[in-house]
Design an enzyme around this catalytic site. Structure first.
Site, PDB file in Angstrom:
ATOM      1  N   ASP A  52       0.840  -1.190   0.000  1.00 12.84           N
ATOM      2  CA  ASP A  52       0.000   0.000   0.000  1.00 12.84           C
ATOM      3  C   ASP A  52       0.881   1.248   0.000  1.00 12.84           C
ATOM      4  O   ASP A  52       1.634   1.481   0.941  1.00 12.84           O
ATOM      5  CB  ASP A  52      -0.886  -0.008   1.256  1.00 12.84           C
ATOM      6  CG  ASP A  52      -1.767   1.226   1.355  1.00 12.84           C
ATOM      7  OD1 ASP A  52      -2.919   1.147   0.891  1.00 12.84           O
ATOM      8  OD2 ASP A  52      -1.312   2.261   1.884  1.00 12.84           O
ATOM      9  N   TYR A  57       3.092   9.709  -0.241  1.00 10.44           N
ATOM     10  CA  TYR A  57       4.255   9.083   0.396  1.00 10.44           C
ATOM     11  C   TYR A  57       5.544   9.365  -0.382  1.00 10.44           C
ATOM     12  O   TYR A  57       6.632   9.162   0.152  1.00 10.44           O
ATOM     13  CB  TYR A  57       4.078   7.564   0.505  1.00 10.44           C
ATOM     14  CG  TYR A  57       2.879   7.103   1.287  1.00 10.44           C
ATOM     15  CD1 TYR A  57       2.147   7.976   2.103  1.00 10.44           C
ATOM     16  CD2 TYR A  57       2.444   5.782   1.204  1.00 10.44           C
ATOM     17  CE1 TYR A  57       1.044   7.528   2.801  1.00 10.44           C
ATOM     18  CE2 TYR A  57       1.340   5.337   1.917  1.00 10.44           C
ATOM     19  CZ  TYR A  57       0.645   6.214   2.702  1.00 10.44           C
ATOM     20  OH  TYR A  57      -0.458   5.769   3.400  1.00 10.44           O
TER      21      TYR A  57
END
Length: 270
Positions: A52, A57
């Site tokens: 994930d 990110y």
């Protein structure tokens, strides 16, 4: 590994690995990307196939690189990424399309992503629906195998369920002892949507750890394994994260025991 079937008909591993501090200096969420794939490759070697990540990110390329380096066929993996709920990514159809294309390029995953989520909701429900309709078009052409949401409340999810042409496959939410979010989990499942728990092993109090440790001793399991088992027994996908090989392995070792009704009730009160 055990799997759940999404409302699209595709199967998703019930355990995945979070990645928001992988491939970064000092394992810091805000750290510089260093493209270090060692810990991801260890996770893959241990058996993880569900990862994930997210545009926010900044490490989609690290995840994609690890998959390539593993030598395992892309088809063996289930990859989730997310589009931020920020205007620069959502204020036009072109912005949404560009975000998806950038994720595809960064992941390098053969022109498709298994699951793509709206990372966070925002106030304007109609704007979110407009973003959703662009994501639906990527499902139509097979680029996105499934689409879903993250951190959506019952109100926000309900609006999407009512107005979407393609129903959300997943609602990824915070869920851990002290904040199980049980009502939202129940509502999500009632809509035929799979709930997914991010941070399932975070913010666990010492009191909760003591109770969970006692339960786990009966099965030779840790408090963390008991939490994960409790979640998957409810049909909730779990996305724990660890940089330690031993803990990565332990997080997968939860398929050889089952909690009693009384134990589940006790855990649900934490």
């Amino acid at each position: 590994m055990e799997y759940l079937t999404l409302n699209t008909g595709i199967k998703i591993p019930i355990i995945g690995s979070g990645t928001n501090t992988f491939g970064k200096e000092n394992r810091d969420y805000m750290g510089e990307i260093n493209h270090d794939t060692k810990e991801l490759l260890v996770a893959i070697a241990l058996g993880y196939r569900h990862f994930d990540t997210a545009i926010a990110y900044r490490n989609e390329a690290v995840v994609g690189q690890a998959i390539k380096q593993s030598g395992i066929a892309r088809e063996e993996f289930f990859i989730t990424s997310k589009i931020p709920g920020k205007a620069e990514y959502t204020n036009s159809a072109h912005a949404v399309e560009q975000a998806v294309q950038e994720s595809l390029w960064a992941l390098g995953t053969k022109d498709s992503i298994d699951l793509y989520l709206i990372h966070h909701p925002w106030e304007n429900l109609e704007e979110m629906l407009a973003v959703w309709r662009v994501l639906e078009s990527f499902v139509d052409n097979g680029v996105l195998k499934a689409i879903g949401v993250s951190n959506f409340t019952e109100k926000e999810l309900g609006f999407l369920v009512e107005h979407a042409r393609i129903q959300p496959a997943v609602n990824q939410i915070e869920s851990h002892p002290g904040k199980w979010n049980q009502a939202l989990i129940d509502y999500t499942k009632q809509q035929g949507i799979v709930p997914e728990a991010w941070g399932p092993l975070t913010r666990v109090s010492e009191e909760a750890k003591s109770i969970l440790t006692t339960i786990g001793e009966k099965y030779g399991k840790t408090w963390a394994q008991v939490i994960l088992r409790y979640q998957i027994e409810q049909g909730v996908i779990v996305i724990p994260k660890s940089h330690q090989p031993e803990r990565q392995a332990q997080n997968l070792e939860i398929f050889d025991f089952a909690l009693t009704k009384e134990e589940r009730a006790k855990i649900g009160q934490l």
